[in-house]
Design a protein around this motif. Structure first.
Motif, PDB file in Angstrom:
ATOM      1  N   GLU A 172      39.101 -28.845 -18.658  1.00 56.45           N
ATOM      2  CA  GLU A 172      39.032 -29.852 -19.711  1.00 56.45           C
ATOM      3  C   GLU A 172      40.225 -29.642 -20.641  1.00 56.45           C
ATOM      4  OE1 GLU A 172      35.207 -29.553 -21.591  1.00 56.45           O
ATOM      5  OE2 GLU A 172      34.313 -30.867 -20.084  1.00 56.45           O
ATOM      6  N   LEU A 173      41.004 -30.683 -20.848  1.00 57.51           N
ATOM      7  CA  LEU A 173      42.185 -30.627 -21.703  1.00 57.51           C
ATOM      8  C   LEU A 173      41.895 -31.340 -23.013  1.00 57.51           C
ATOM      9  CD1 LEU A 173      44.732 -31.844 -19.023  1.00 57.51           C
ATOM     10  CD2 LEU A 173      44.338 -29.489 -19.691  1.00 57.51           C
ATOM     11  N   ALA A 174      42.294 -30.752 -24.127  1.00 57.09           N
ATOM     12  CA  ALA A 174      42.101 -31.360 -25.444  1.00 57.09           C
ATOM     13  C   ALA A 174      43.450 -31.719 -26.041  1.00 57.09           C
ATOM     14  CB  ALA A 174      41.350 -30.405 -26.358  1.00 57.09           C
ATOM     15  N   PHE A 175      43.535 -32.925 -26.591  1.00 58.47           N
ATOM     16  CA  PHE A 175      44.766 -33.364 -27.240  1.00 58.47           C
ATOM     17  C   PHE A 175      44.410 -34.397 -28.301  1.00 58.47           C
ATOM     18  CE2 PHE A 175      43.953 -35.798 -23.435  1.00 58.47           C
ATOM     19  CZ  PHE A 175      44.173 -37.120 -23.795  1.00 58.47           C
ATOM     20  N   PRO A 176      45.253 -34.523 -29.350  1.00 55.35           N
ATOM     21  CA  PRO A 176      44.953 -35.465 -30.415  1.00 55.35           C
ATOM     22  C   PRO A 176      45.098 -36.918 -29.961  1.00 55.35           C
ATOM     23  CG  PRO A 176      47.062 -34.414 -30.806  1.00 55.35           C
ATOM     24  CD  PRO A 176      46.467 -33.756 -29.595  1.00 55.35           C
ATOM     25  N   VAL A 177      44.234 -37.765 -30.529  1.00 59.93           N
ATOM     26  CA  VAL A 177      44.333 -39.192 -30.253  1.00 59.93           C
ATOM     27  C   VAL A 177      45.560 -39.733 -30.968  1.00 59.93           C
ATOM     28  CG1 VAL A 177      43.200 -41.428 -30.589  1.00 59.93           C
ATOM     29  CG2 VAL A 177      41.841 -39.414 -29.990  1.00 59.93           C
ATOM     30  N   ALA A 178      46.390 -40.444 -30.242  1.00 58.62           N
ATOM     31  CA  ALA A 178      47.632 -40.988 -30.822  1.00 58.62           C
ATOM     32  C   ALA A 178      47.326 -42.216 -31.657  1.00 58.62           C
ATOM     33  CB  ALA A 178      48.622 -41.338 -29.717  1.00 58.62           C
ATOM     34  N   HIS A 179      47.946 -42.286 -32.833  1.00 54.22           N
ATOM     35  CA  HIS A 179      47.821 -43.459 -33.707  1.00 54.22           C
ATOM     36  C   HIS A 179      49.163 -44.173 -33.698  1.00 54.22           C
ATOM     37  CE1 HIS A 179      43.943 -42.163 -35.241  1.00 54.22           C
ATOM     38  NE2 HIS A 179      44.446 -40.937 -35.306  1.00 54.22           N
TER      39      HIS A 179
END
Length: 68
Positions: A60-67
């Protein structure tokens, strides 16, 4: 506050489970920006004639949601 998205990726290797996890991250990093962390969800393998022939890591990879 930052929202984080989590996706699952399956990496494979003929060498080791650790290498399979590294491969999952490396491949995902080609299209996913700013991977901040991983969690290995599952280790599996393909067995032929009593020998492991392919190691598999579900990550499982976690990354910030792009705005934008």
């Amino acid at each position: 506050m930052t929202a984080v998205k989590i996706i699952k990726v399956l990496g494979t290797s003929t060498e080791s489970w650790e290498d399979a996890a590294r491969e999952a991250v490396a491949q995902a990093a080609e299209t996913v920006q700013d991977i901040h962390g991983i969690e290995v969800e599952d280790w599996t393998a393909t067995v032929e004639d009593g020998q492991i022939t392919e190691y598999k890591a579900t990550v499982e990879l976690a990354f910030p949601v792009a705005h934008e």
